[in-house]
Design a protein around this motif. Structure first.
Motif, PDB file in Angstrom:
ATOM      1  N   LYS A   1      66.178-108.810  -8.105  1.00 55.83           N
ATOM      2  CA  LYS A   1      65.647-107.524  -8.549  1.00 55.83           C
ATOM      3  C   LYS A   1      64.175-107.446  -8.152  1.00 55.83           C
ATOM      4  O   LYS A   1      63.505-108.476  -8.146  1.00 55.83           O
ATOM      5  CB  LYS A   1      65.828-107.375 -10.062  1.00 55.83           C
ATOM      6  CG  LYS A   1      65.093-108.427 -10.883  1.00 55.83           C
ATOM      7  CD  LYS A   1      65.360-108.267 -12.358  1.00 55.83           C
ATOM      8  CE  LYS A   1      64.527-109.234 -13.183  1.00 55.83           C
ATOM      9  NZ  LYS A   1      64.701-110.643 -12.851  1.00 55.83           N
TER      10      LYS A   1
ATOM     11  N   VAL B   1      73.574-108.786 -10.372  1.00 56.41           N
ATOM     12  CA  VAL B   1      72.119-108.712 -10.247  1.00 56.41           C
ATOM     13  C   VAL B   1      71.508-109.808 -11.122  1.00 56.41           C
ATOM     14  O   VAL B   1      71.859-109.944 -12.298  1.00 56.41           O
ATOM     15  CB  VAL B   1      71.591-107.327 -10.675  1.00 56.41           C
ATOM     16  CG1 VAL B   1      70.069-107.291 -10.589  1.00 56.41           C
ATOM     17  CG2 VAL B   1      72.191-106.238  -9.785  1.00 56.41           C
TER      18      VAL B   1
ATOM     19  N   SER C   1      69.224-110.782 -13.319  1.00 61.03           N
ATOM     20  CA  SER C   1      68.247-110.245 -14.269  1.00 61.03           C
ATOM     21  C   SER C   1      68.450-110.964 -15.596  1.00 61.03           C
ATOM     22  O   SER C   1      69.304-110.596 -16.400  1.00 61.03           O
ATOM     23  CB  SER C   1      68.437-108.737 -14.427  1.00 61.03           C
ATOM     24  OG  SER C   1      67.362-108.157 -15.105  1.00 61.03           O
TER      25      SER C   1
ATOM     26  N   HIS D   1      68.976-109.590 -19.344  1.00 62.94           N
ATOM     27  CA  HIS D   1      70.255-108.993 -19.747  1.00 62.94           C
ATOM     28  C   HIS D   1      71.071-109.971 -20.592  1.00 62.94           C
ATOM     29  O   HIS D   1      71.833-109.557 -21.469  1.00 62.94           O
ATOM     30  CB  HIS D   1      71.052-108.604 -18.495  1.00 62.94           C
ATOM     31  CG  HIS D   1      72.458-108.164 -18.777  1.00 62.94           C
ATOM     32  ND1 HIS D   1      72.769-106.921 -19.277  1.00 62.94           N
ATOM     33  CD2 HIS D   1      73.645-108.811 -18.630  1.00 62.94           C
ATOM     34  CE1 HIS D   1      74.075-106.810 -19.434  1.00 62.94           C
ATOM     35  NE2 HIS D   1      74.629-107.941 -19.041  1.00 62.94           N
TER      36      HIS D   1
ATOM     37  N   GLN E   1      64.451-103.885 -17.404  1.00 62.85           N
ATOM     38  CA  GLN E   1      65.676-104.509 -17.908  1.00 62.85           C
ATOM     39  C   GLN E   1      65.610-104.679 -19.419  1.00 62.85           C
ATOM     40  O   GLN E   1      66.586-104.395 -20.136  1.00 62.85           O
ATOM     41  CB  GLN E   1      65.895-105.865 -17.245  1.00 62.85           C
ATOM     42  CG  GLN E   1      67.186-106.554 -17.657  1.00 62.85           C
ATOM     43  CD  GLN E   1      68.409-105.825 -17.120  1.00 62.85           C
ATOM     44  OE1 GLN E   1      68.597-105.746 -15.904  1.00 62.85           O
ATOM     45  NE2 GLN E   1      69.241-105.277 -17.994  1.00 62.85           N
TER      46      GLN E   1
ATOM     47  N   SER F   1      68.230-102.907 -21.856  1.00 67.83           N
ATOM     48  CA  SER F   1      69.169-103.768 -22.572  1.00 67.83           C
ATOM     49  C   SER F   1      68.931-103.751 -24.077  1.00 67.83           C
ATOM     50  O   SER F   1      69.870-103.932 -24.862  1.00 67.83           O
ATOM     51  CB  SER F   1      69.082-105.209 -22.049  1.00 67.83           C
ATOM     52  OG  SER F   1      69.533-105.291 -20.723  1.00 67.83           O
TER      53      SER F   1
ATOM     54  N   LEU G   1      76.148-108.699 -15.350  1.00 66.82           N
ATOM     55  CA  LEU G   1      75.386-107.516 -14.975  1.00 66.82           C
ATOM     56  C   LEU G   1      75.683-107.220 -13.511  1.00 66.82           C
ATOM     57  O   LEU G   1      75.088-107.800 -12.607  1.00 66.82           O
ATOM     58  CB  LEU G   1      73.884-107.759 -15.180  1.00 66.82           C
ATOM     59  CG  LEU G   1      72.963-106.590 -14.812  1.00 66.82           C
ATOM     60  CD1 LEU G   1      73.214-105.385 -15.713  1.00 66.82           C
ATOM     61  CD2 LEU G   1      71.502-107.027 -14.879  1.00 66.82           C
TER      62      LEU G   1
ATOM     63  N   THR H   1      76.564-101.607 -13.066  1.00 64.33           N
ATOM     64  CA  THR H   1      75.933-101.456 -14.379  1.00 64.33           C
ATOM     65  C   THR H   1      74.414-101.476 -14.272  1.00 64.33           C
ATOM     66  O   THR H   1      73.725-100.993 -15.185  1.00 64.33           O
ATOM     67  CB  THR H   1      76.401-102.564 -15.348  1.00 64.33           C
ATOM     68  OG1 THR H   1      76.215-103.840 -14.742  1.00 64.33           O
ATOM     69  CG2 THR H   1      77.878-102.401 -15.670  1.00 64.33           C
ATOM     70  N   TYR H   2      73.893-101.976 -13.169  1.00 64.62           N
ATOM     71  CA  TYR H   2      72.453-102.017 -12.950  1.00 64.62           C
ATOM     72  C   TYR H   2      71.917-100.717 -12.344  1.00 64.62           C
ATOM     73  O   TYR H   2      70.711-100.486 -12.356  1.00 64.62           O
ATOM     74  CB  TYR H   2      72.106-103.192 -12.036  1.00 64.62           C
ATOM     75  CG  TYR H   2      70.625-103.475 -11.895  1.00 64.62           C
ATOM     76  CD1 TYR H   2      69.919-104.105 -12.917  1.00 64.62           C
ATOM     77  CD2 TYR H   2      69.933-103.111 -10.745  1.00 64.62           C
ATOM     78  CE1 TYR H   2      68.560-104.364 -12.794  1.00 64.62           C
ATOM     79  CE2 TYR H   2      68.576-103.372 -10.610  1.00 64.62           C
ATOM     80  CZ  TYR H   2      67.894-104.001 -11.639  1.00 64.62           C
ATOM     81  OH  TYR H   2      66.549-104.260 -11.521  1.00 64.62           O
TER      82      TYR H   2
END
Length: 313
Positions: free
Chosen positions: A88, A113, A115, A118, A168, A172, A287, A291-292
Motif C-alpha cells: 500500500k 493488500v 495492510s 486491518h 486503513q 477499519s 483484506l 475490499t480495499y
C-alpha cells in the motif's frame, strides 16, 4: 522485503520461502540475513523457467513502490501466477487503479493488500471504544511522525509512507468511512502533510498531521469528547522491535485506563494472508483488493487535492 516481510516468511511454519525475484539484488546484499542462499531470480519469466507454472499454493509478495505494481502484476500474469500480495498504497491516481483492477480480472488473480492495521488488535480495540462514545466525540487528532533518512526521502512522501496507515485505521475502526468531500489540505510539502476532515451531520472532525523530519517518532490517535476537556482515548500505535523481539508495544488509554497490546501485527497479517490463500474458508478474513478499493479510491481523491495544493504553493 529484506528486513521485515522476508524474515517473517522465512520463520513461518505455514510456508516455505521459495525464491526472491529482483533484477537489482545480489547474493552479497543478502549475506548475514535469513534470505542468504535462497534462489535469486531476475524476473517473473526466470521464476517460470526455474520452477515451472505457479501452482495454487505459490504466493508472490510485491515488496515494491506503487509506481511499478501494475508492470509486475502483468509480468506475473503472463506466467499464470494466481496469488498476489500488494503493497500500500496500490495507486495514487485513478487510471493506474483502474488498470490494476482490470489486470486482476484479466488474469483471474487472488489479490491481498498488505495492510497490517486491518488485522491488528489495537484497531479492533479502537473501534470498540469509539463505538461506545460515538455520539459524544468532538474531535479526533492524529499525529504520525519520525525522522526519515535522506535516502528514504528520495523514495517516500507523506502520502506513500504514512497516510495509507492512517486511512486503513480510520476505515477499519469506523472513525471515518472515507467518503469524498468535506476535507481540507492545510499543508503539503515533500516531508509534511496536514489535512482536516470537517464536521458534518454524520462525521466527526478529524485533524491529521504527518511529519517525516520530526526527531520524535509517534503514531498517536487522540479522541476528545464534548463533555470533558482532557482526551477520553489515546491510542499509541507505535511498536518497536529489536533483533526480532518487541521492546515497546502499542497501547490504548481509555477513560484513564491503559492497556498494552503485545502483538506483532506484521506476523498476524502475513499468517492471515497465507491461511486465506490456502484455505477458502479463511479467505473471507483477508483484506482483498476488492475490499480495499474504498481506501484506494479515497487515497486517489486526496492525492488529487494534495497535488493542487502543492501547485498553488
Amino acid at each position: 522485503a529484506k528486513d521485515l516481510a522476508g524474515p517473517i516468511y522465512w520463520s513461518s511454519k505455514n510456508c516455505t520461502l521459495k525464491a526472491i525475484i529482483s533484477p537489482y539484488a545480489s547474493q552479497d546484499s543478502l549475506k548475514g540475513t535469513e534470505l542468504a542462499g535462497i534462489p535469486l531470480l531476475k524476473g517473473a519469466a526466470a521464476w517460470r523457467q526455474h520452477f515451472g507454472k505457479p501452482g495454487n499454493d505459490d504466493i508472490f509478495d510485491l515488496c515494491v513502490h506503487y509506481d511499478i505494481i501494475n508492470q509486475l502484476v502483468a509480468e506475473l500474469g503472463t506466467i499464470e501466477a494466481q496469488n498476489i500480495v500488494l503493497p500500500k498504497p496500490v495507486a495514487l491516481a485513478a487510471a493506474p487503479l483502474r488498470a490494476l483492477l482490470n489486470l486482476q480480472k484479466k488474469y483471474t488473480m487472488n489479490m491481498a493488500v498488505a495492510s497490517q492495521w486491518h488485522y491488528s488488535k489495537i484497531t479492533r480495540q479502537l473501534a470498540t471504544s469509539a463505538r461506545q462514545i460515538k455520539k459524544k466525540i468532538a474531535k479526533v487528532e492524529i499525529v504520525f511522525s519520525q525522522q526519515y533518512s535522506r535516502e528514504q526521502l528520495q523514495h517516500y512522501t507523506p502520502s506513500t509512507a504514512l497516510l495509507p496507515h492512517i486511512l486503513q485505521i480510520l476505515y477499519s475502526s469506523g472513525l471515518h468511512m472515507l467518503a469524498p468531500g468535506h476535507v481540507r489540505i492545510e499543508k503539503a510539502t515533500a516531508t509534511t502533510l496536514k489535512l482536516a476532515y470537517e464536521k458534518t451531520k454524520d462525521q466527526t472532525p478529524i485533524e491529521i498531521s504527518l511529519d517525516m523530519q520530526s526527531p520524535k517518532k509517534e503514531r498517536i490517535i487522540t479522541i476528545y469528547t464534548s463533555d470533558v476537556a482532557d482526551p477520553i482515548l489515546v491510542a499509541d500505535f507505535l511498536a518497536v522491535f529489536k533483533d526480532g523481539k518487541g521492546v515497546a508495544w502499542p497501547s490504548i488509554t481509555y477513560k484513564g485506563k491503559k492497556k498494552i497490546i503485545k502483538e506483532n501485527n506484521l506476523q498476524v497479517m502475513l499468517d492471515s494472508i497465507l491461511n486465506g490463500f490456502s484455505d477458502k474458508a479463511s479467505y473471507k478474513n483477508v483484506l482483498t483488493l476488492q475490499t480495499y478499493v474504498p481506501i484506494a479510491q479515497h487515497q486517489v481523491y486526496l492525492e488529487t487535492m494534495i497535488r493542487k495544493k502543492k501547485s498553488k504553493n
